[in-house]
Scaffold this active site. Structure first.
Site, PDB file in Angstrom:
ATOM      1  N   ALA A 141       0.852  -1.194   0.000  1.00 22.49           N
ATOM      2  CA  ALA A 141       0.000   0.000   0.000  1.00 22.49           C
ATOM      3  C   ALA A 141       0.887   1.243   0.000  1.00 22.49           C
ATOM      4  O   ALA A 141       2.025   1.206   0.449  1.00 22.49           O
ATOM      5  CB  ALA A 141      -0.894  -0.010   1.234  1.00 22.49           C
ATOM      6  N   CYS A 176       3.307   3.693 -17.416  1.00 27.08           N
ATOM      7  CA  CYS A 176       2.647   2.527 -18.017  1.00 27.08           C
ATOM      8  C   CYS A 176       1.278   2.196 -17.449  1.00 27.08           C
ATOM      9  O   CYS A 176       0.325   2.003 -18.201  1.00 27.08           O
ATOM     10  CB  CYS A 176       3.558   1.315 -17.910  1.00 27.08           C
TER      11      CYS A 176
END
Ligand code: UGA
Length: 430
Positions: free
Chosen positions: A252, A260
């Site tokens: 996280a 990308c």
């Protein structure tokens, strides 16, 4: 590693092109690199490297004799049958992939039954089929076409080239070129996925979209952990041990960046929409990521009545460590939002400062990490560069004006930070 290795051409010398070129040169191929950017080709011909990627400069130097750089396609066409295309496919304003650079290469190729275009650039599913149609219409239908998507990550690109999880080779033709491409990768010993062109194209988009989904998922779990008192690090460890889920890409943080994921999630969503399908899940993946980039703001406003006039030090700017790439970096959103709130932002990145200045000329960048920390009311770890993880927190506490440390990557030793009298908060550590 013998002289009998197939020579190749590589058109486009960005991250993917250079790593592909150097990787195959290292395996023994002569590699003819082509780029329309004269300055870049001159730099590379002198042995200089235009991007920061660990190990790349050394490998270019080591394979200098096998690497040839030119702005013209002729040498590559004369020297190699397989021409890898690794030009950029940035998003258009509409969010689709801009294929103009790819199409310029297709146009520039001569008619030939001995050559193949091997597509490394990430393109929407269906592009290969359209290109083959264009080639036929232009009287160049004998050119072979292979889709060979790339899965390398910036910062560990050379290792990813050498140890790929899989090699994907798609073709709809008689197979000579796909066989030759498969043969080139054979020494790496990776599982080979031989498939059709459309499926190869979709494997790339689906892989990036799934990885982005995994990150947005764990970020939402982290946000719920904060509400419920659970610790996302423990949760990710427990969840990741399920072999059906796996431990990777469950960190996280303040959202994914880079060129990308956001581009490919958007391209896949629009590809689906253009084909008549509403890909709902990907809308949420994108939205969660955009909100996650802003989450540090709410952590800071919880502590300060107002951010106006507060001095905030940003540790790191690049979208991840070991790269100077600023495309899509969470730091861009964070710095802009903090400045908009009237905070005085001072940032330090060991490598990416020059790139950051090109995008945010007004950003105040320190020359050292100490410079970003000195007098700060709060510091935020944005990029988990190793040097930030090794900071002397007692010294940091003395240098700061305030005591707030927000760990946007859950990468710091929270106990050590707190032991120095600082107010530590990570992401999802309830
Ligand atoms: C990504 C894919 O991982 C590659 O397989 C793919 O080839 C490449 O895109 C591409 O299409 O060119 P890259 O963007 O270089 O590679 O970097 P990643 O390591 O995937 O990281 C992307 C972002 O996700 C970073 O901002 C990173 O901090 C973040 N991230 C990653 C997380 O927030 N949590 C994680 O658990 C993992």
């Amino acid at each position: 590693m013998t002289a009998a290795r197939e020579p190749i051409g590589v058109i486009g010398t960005g991250y993917v092109g250079l790593v592909t070129a150097v990787g195959f040169a290292e395996l023994g191929s002569e590699v003819y690199c082509v780029d329309i950017d004269h300055a870049k080709i001159e730099l590379l011909s002198r042995g200089e490297v235009p991007i920061y990627e660990p190990g790349l400069a050394e490998l270019i130097a080591r394979n200098g004799e096998r690497l040839h750089f030119s702005t013209s396609l002729d040498e590559a066409v004369a020297g190699a049958r397989l021409l890898f295309v690794s030009v950029g496919t940035p998003p258009t304003y509409a969010g689709d992939a801009d294929l103009s650079a790819v199409l310029a290469v297709v146009e520039a190729m001569p008619a030939s039954a001995e050559h193949a275009l091997v597509m490394k650039s990430t393109v929407p599913c269906g592009t290969g089929r359209s290109i083959v149609r264009m080639l036929v219409e232009a009287g160049k239908g004998d050119l072979a076409y292979v889709s060979c998507p790339e899965f390398l990550k910036e910062g560990s690109a050379l290792a990813d080239f050498t140890h790929p999880d899989r090699v994907v080779v798609g073709d709809d033709g008689d197979g000579w070129a796909a066989d030759a491409v498969s043969e080139l990768y054979a020494p790496l010993g990776a599982p080979l996925v031989r498939t059709d062109v459309a499926s190869a194209e979709m494997i790339k988009l689906a892989s990036n979209a799934f990885l982005a989904t995994k990150i947005s998922f764990i970020n939402e779990i982290a946000n719920v952990c904060e509400e419920t008192g659970a610790n996302v690090l423990e949760v990710a460890r427990g969840v990741g041990l399920d072999q059906r889920i796996g431990p990777k890409f469950l960190s996280a943080g303040i959202g994914y960046g880079g060129s990308c994921f956001s581009k490919d999630v958007s391209a896949l969503k629009l590809l689906a929409a253009n084909s008549g399908y509403h890909f709902q899940l990907l809308s949420a993946v994108t939205e969660v990521n955009e909100l996650q980039k802003r989450r540090v703001l709410s952590k800071l406003t919880k502590r300060f009545d107002a951010l106006a006039g507060r001095r905030i030090g940003l540790l790191g700017l690049a979208f991840k460590p070991n790269t100077d790439d600023m495309r899509g970096a969470s730091s861009l959103v964070l710095a802009a939002r903090l400045s908009a709130e009237g905070a005085q932002v001072r940032a330090f990145d060991p490598i990416a400062t020059d790139e950051a200045r090109k995008i945010m000329p007004e950003l105040d960048c320190a020359d050292s990490v100490e410079g970003a920390i000195a007098g700060a009311d709060a510091i935020v770890l944005v990029t988990e560069w190793p040097q930030f993880l090794a900071l002397d927190w007692a010294a940091v506490a003395v240098a700061m004006s305030g005591n707030v440390v927000i760990d946007g990557r859950n990468a710091l030793d929270g106990r050590a930070v707190a032991a120095a009298g600082l107010d530590y908060e990570g992401i999802g550590i309830g």
